[in-house]
Motif scaffolding. Structure first.
Motif, PDB file in Angstrom:
ATOM      1  N   SER A 141       0.826  -1.207   0.000  1.00 21.59           N
ATOM      2  CA  SER A 141       0.000   0.000   0.000  1.00 21.59           C
ATOM      3  C   SER A 141       0.858   1.253   0.000  1.00 21.59           C
ATOM      4  O   SER A 141       1.988   1.254   0.497  1.00 21.59           O
ATOM      5  N   ARG A 142       0.280   2.316  -0.563  1.00 22.29           N
ATOM      6  CA  ARG A 142       0.937   3.621  -0.603  1.00 22.29           C
ATOM      7  C   ARG A 142      -0.077   4.678  -0.188  1.00 22.29           C
ATOM      8  O   ARG A 142      -1.223   4.653  -0.634  1.00 22.29           O
ATOM      9  N   THR A 143       0.369   5.606   0.659  1.00 27.37           N
ATOM     10  CA  THR A 143      -0.517   6.660   1.148  1.00 27.37           C
ATOM     11  C   THR A 143      -0.046   8.025   0.648  1.00 27.37           C
ATOM     12  O   THR A 143       1.127   8.374   0.810  1.00 27.37           O
ATOM     13  N   ASP A 144      -0.965   8.764   0.040  1.00 29.40           N
ATOM     14  CA  ASP A 144      -0.691  10.126  -0.422  1.00 29.40           C
ATOM     15  C   ASP A 144      -1.677  11.056   0.259  1.00 29.40           C
ATOM     16  O   ASP A 144      -2.894  10.830   0.205  1.00 29.40           O
ATOM     17  N   LYS A 145      -1.152  12.115   0.877  1.00 27.81           N
ATOM     18  CA  LYS A 145      -2.001  13.056   1.595  1.00 27.81           C
ATOM     19  C   LYS A 145      -1.779  14.457   1.055  1.00 27.81           C
ATOM     20  O   LYS A 145      -0.644  14.911   0.927  1.00 27.81           O
ATOM     21  N   SER A 146      -2.885  15.134   0.733  1.00 29.18           N
ATOM     22  CA  SER A 146      -2.793  16.479   0.175  1.00 29.18           C
ATOM     23  C   SER A 146      -2.548  17.499   1.272  1.00 29.18           C
ATOM     24  O   SER A 146      -2.842  17.267   2.452  1.00 29.18           O
ATOM     25  N   ASN A 147      -2.026  18.663   0.886  1.00 27.84           N
ATOM     26  CA  ASN A 147      -1.966  19.794   1.794  1.00 27.84           C
ATOM     27  C   ASN A 147      -3.367  20.376   1.960  1.00 27.84           C
ATOM     28  O   ASN A 147      -4.226  20.209   1.085  1.00 27.84           O
ATOM     29  N   PRO A 148      -3.653  21.044   3.079  1.00 31.12           N
ATOM     30  CA  PRO A 148      -4.961  21.679   3.238  1.00 31.12           C
ATOM     31  C   PRO A 148      -5.255  22.645   2.095  1.00 31.12           C
ATOM     32  O   PRO A 148      -4.401  23.415   1.673  1.00 31.12           O
ATOM     33  N   LYS A 149      -6.493  22.582   1.580  1.00 31.18           N
ATOM     34  CA  LYS A 149      -6.921  23.431   0.477  1.00 31.18           C
ATOM     35  C   LYS A 149      -8.130  24.259   0.899  1.00 31.18           C
ATOM     36  O   LYS A 149      -8.923  23.845   1.747  1.00 31.18           O
ATOM     37  N   PHE A 150      -8.292  25.405   0.258  1.00 33.24           N
ATOM     38  CA  PHE A 150      -9.361  26.337   0.613  1.00 33.24           C
ATOM     39  C   PHE A 150     -10.695  25.871   0.042  1.00 33.24           C
ATOM     40  O   PHE A 150     -10.767  25.369  -1.080  1.00 33.24           O
ATOM     41  N   MET A 151     -11.758  26.042   0.826  1.00 34.29           N
ATOM     42  CA  MET A 151     -13.117  25.816   0.349  1.00 34.29           C
ATOM     43  C   MET A 151     -14.029  26.887   0.930  1.00 34.29           C
ATOM     44  O   MET A 151     -13.686  27.554   1.911  1.00 34.29           O
ATOM     45  N   SER A 152     -15.173  27.065   0.304  1.00 37.40           N
ATOM     46  CA  SER A 152     -16.136  28.063   0.773  1.00 37.40           C
ATOM     47  C   SER A 152     -17.540  27.528   0.520  1.00 37.40           C
ATOM     48  O   SER A 152     -17.739  26.470  -0.083  1.00 37.40           O
ATOM     49  N   GLY A 153     -18.542  28.275   0.980  1.00 33.33           N
ATOM     50  CA  GLY A 153     -19.912  27.830   0.790  1.00 33.33           C
ATOM     51  C   GLY A 153     -20.920  28.904   1.115  1.00 33.33           C
ATOM     52  O   GLY A 153     -20.600  29.912   1.746  1.00 33.33           O
ATOM     53  N   VAL A 154     -22.140  28.690   0.652  1.00 36.84           N
ATOM     54  CA  VAL A 154     -23.291  29.525   1.013  1.00 36.84           C
ATOM     55  C   VAL A 154     -24.383  28.590   1.507  1.00 36.84           C
ATOM     56  O   VAL A 154     -24.463  27.427   1.097  1.00 36.84           O
ATOM     57  N   SER A 155     -25.238  29.090   2.398  1.00 34.41           N
ATOM     58  CA  SER A 155     -26.244  28.222   3.004  1.00 34.41           C
ATOM     59  C   SER A 155     -27.510  29.001   3.316  1.00 34.41           C
ATOM     60  O   SER A 155     -27.503  30.228   3.458  1.00 34.41           O
ATOM     61  N   VAL A 156     -28.605  28.259   3.451  1.00 31.63           N
ATOM     62  CA  VAL A 156     -29.872  28.810   3.927  1.00 31.63           C
ATOM     63  C   VAL A 156     -30.559  27.699   4.712  1.00 31.63           C
ATOM     64  O   VAL A 156     -30.461  26.517   4.352  1.00 31.63           O
ATOM     65  N   GLY A 157     -31.190  28.064   5.831  1.00 35.50           N
ATOM     66  CA  GLY A 157     -31.812  27.022   6.635  1.00 35.50           C
ATOM     67  C   GLY A 157     -32.660  27.583   7.762  1.00 35.50           C
ATOM     68  O   GLY A 157     -32.889  28.790   7.860  1.00 35.50           O
ATOM     69  N   GLY A 158     -33.123  26.685   8.606  1.00 33.65           N
ATOM     70  CA  GLY A 158     -33.944  27.056   9.744  1.00 33.65           C
ATOM     71  C   GLY A 158     -33.732  26.121  10.906  1.00 33.65           C
ATOM     72  O   GLY A 158     -33.273  24.982  10.723  1.00 33.65           O
ATOM     73  N   GLU A 159     -34.037  26.594  12.105  1.00 37.41           N
ATOM     74  CA  GLU A 159     -33.889  25.791  13.317  1.00 37.41           C
ATOM     75  C   GLU A 159     -35.118  25.961  14.200  1.00 37.41           C
ATOM     76  O   GLU A 159     -35.755  27.026  14.209  1.00 37.41           O
ATOM     77  N   LEU A 160     -35.431  24.906  14.963  1.00 36.18           N
ATOM     78  CA  LEU A 160     -36.540  24.916  15.911  1.00 36.18           C
ATOM     79  C   LEU A 160     -36.022  24.379  17.239  1.00 36.18           C
ATOM     80  O   LEU A 160     -35.413  23.304  17.270  1.00 36.18           O
ATOM     81  N   ALA A 161     -36.259  25.124  18.313  1.00 38.94           N
ATOM     82  CA  ALA A 161     -35.774  24.726  19.638  1.00 38.94           C
ATOM     83  C   ALA A 161     -36.952  24.493  20.574  1.00 38.94           C
ATOM     84  O   ALA A 161     -37.895  25.284  20.611  1.00 38.94           O
ATOM     85  N   LEU A 162     -36.895  23.397  21.332  1.00 35.81           N
ATOM     86  CA  LEU A 162     -37.868  23.092  22.380  1.00 35.81           C
ATOM     87  C   LEU A 162     -37.175  23.305  23.715  1.00 35.81           C
ATOM     88  O   LEU A 162     -36.279  22.537  24.088  1.00 35.81           O
ATOM     89  N   ASN A 163     -37.567  24.349  24.436  1.00 42.92           N
ATOM     90  CA  ASN A 163     -36.880  24.742  25.658  1.00 42.92           C
ATOM     91  C   ASN A 163     -37.437  23.985  26.862  1.00 42.92           C
ATOM     92  O   ASN A 163     -38.628  24.073  27.169  1.00 42.92           O
ATOM     93  N   VAL A 164     -36.571  23.245  27.555  1.00 42.27           N
ATOM     94  CA  VAL A 164     -36.961  22.568  28.787  1.00 42.27           C
ATOM     95  C   VAL A 164     -37.114  23.589  29.908  1.00 42.27           C
ATOM     96  O   VAL A 164     -38.048  23.532  30.709  1.00 42.27           O
ATOM     97  N   ASN A 165     -36.191  24.552  29.966  1.00 45.02           N
ATOM     98  CA  ASN A 165     -36.273  25.681  30.885  1.00 45.02           C
ATOM     99  C   ASN A 165     -35.561  26.857  30.226  1.00 45.02           C
ATOM    100  O   ASN A 165     -35.209  26.791  29.046  1.00 45.02           O
ATOM    101  N   LYS A 166     -35.323  27.930  30.972  1.00 42.35           N
ATOM    102  CA  LYS A 166     -34.742  29.126  30.367  1.00 42.35           C
ATOM    103  C   LYS A 166     -33.285  28.939  29.968  1.00 42.35           C
ATOM    104  O   LYS A 166     -32.741  29.741  29.205  1.00 42.35           O
ATOM    105  N   ASP A 167     -32.635  27.895  30.489  1.00 36.19           N
ATOM    106  CA  ASP A 167     -31.211  27.711  30.220  1.00 36.19           C
ATOM    107  C   ASP A 167     -30.886  26.528  29.320  1.00 36.19           C
ATOM    108  O   ASP A 167     -29.756  26.424  28.829  1.00 36.19           O
ATOM    109  N   PHE A 168     -31.842  25.608  29.093  1.00 38.21           N
ATOM    110  CA  PHE A 168     -31.535  24.385  28.348  1.00 38.21           C
ATOM    111  C   PHE A 168     -32.701  24.001  27.444  1.00 38.21           C
ATOM    112  O   PHE A 168     -33.870  24.161  27.817  1.00 38.21           O
TER     113      PHE A 168
END
Length: 202
Positions: A141-168
């Motif tokens: 076997s032979r292992t080849d590892k790249s150097n870190p490369k730049f990536m970017s992105g755009v996103s859109v979404g939503g979240e819903l939270a169910l609060n047990v109390n004011k802190d959690f």
């Protein structure tokens, strides 16, 4: 690895700075900062396979976010493996990326007793990725590892939270995004992620 470390340190420095700023300017009417920990994040990420068809890679995904009213910062780690061939001859590919997302929450809603919170957002992200290729032939076997490369992105979404109390509370979200990098095929790579976890008021 220095670049990976820089992103992680930058993100947590932002978290710490937000807490210091809030401590200096207390307000009875100010909404608390929210730390969100997403431990279960099923993701569909579509790359082009060897036969030019789109293949869902299903990365392992973890994320940590800090929301400060209209803005939030989310750090996301993702990893997946791709293997082709047989026991005699095979190629294994491991992709790892770390992306920091900045998100603007253009809608925040809370029911009267504050047991349910909801938000819609749009954002952009920058980060680094690297890939490791392991080629096996007749037991060698032979292992080849790249150097870190730049990536970017755009996103859109939503979240819903169910609060047990004011802190959690428990929080879930659904997000669609486009990920860009010079080596991606297609470019952008389209992705959707379902995030599940919990949140803490800071």
């Amino acid at each position: 690895m220095r670049a990976w470390l820089f992103i992680v340190v930058f993100t947590f420095a932002g978290f710490a700075n937000a807490q210091v700023s809030r401590a200096k300017m207390p307000s009875l009417n100010e909404d608390p900062n929210i730390l969100k920990v997403f431990l279960l994040n099923p993701e569909m990420r579509f790359e082009r396979g060897d036969s030019q068809e789109l293949v869902d890679r299903k990365p392992l995904n973890f994320a940590l976010a800090l929301q400060m009213r209209k803005f939030s910062v989310l750090t996301e780690y993702a990893r997946f493996e791709e293997n082709t061939g047989n026991t005699t001859s095979s190629i294994g590919r491991t992709h790892t990326d770390l992306v920091v997302w900045g998100r603007y929450h253009f809608f925040n809603g809370t029911n009267p007793n504050r047991s349910v919170d909801s938000t819609l957002y749009a954002g952009g992200g920058v980060g680094l990725y690297e890939e490791e290729i392991v080629t096996t032939l007749m037991g060698s076997s032979r292992t080849d590892k790249s150097n870190p490369k730049f990536m970017s992105g755009v996103s859109v979404g939503g979240e819903l939270a169910l609060n047990v109390n004011k802190d959690f509370g428990f929080v879930g979200g659904l997000e669609g995004r486009a990920l860009f990098a010079s080596d991606f095929d297609p470019n952008p790579v389209w992705s959707a992620v379902l995030r599940l976890g919990f949140q803490l008021a800071l």
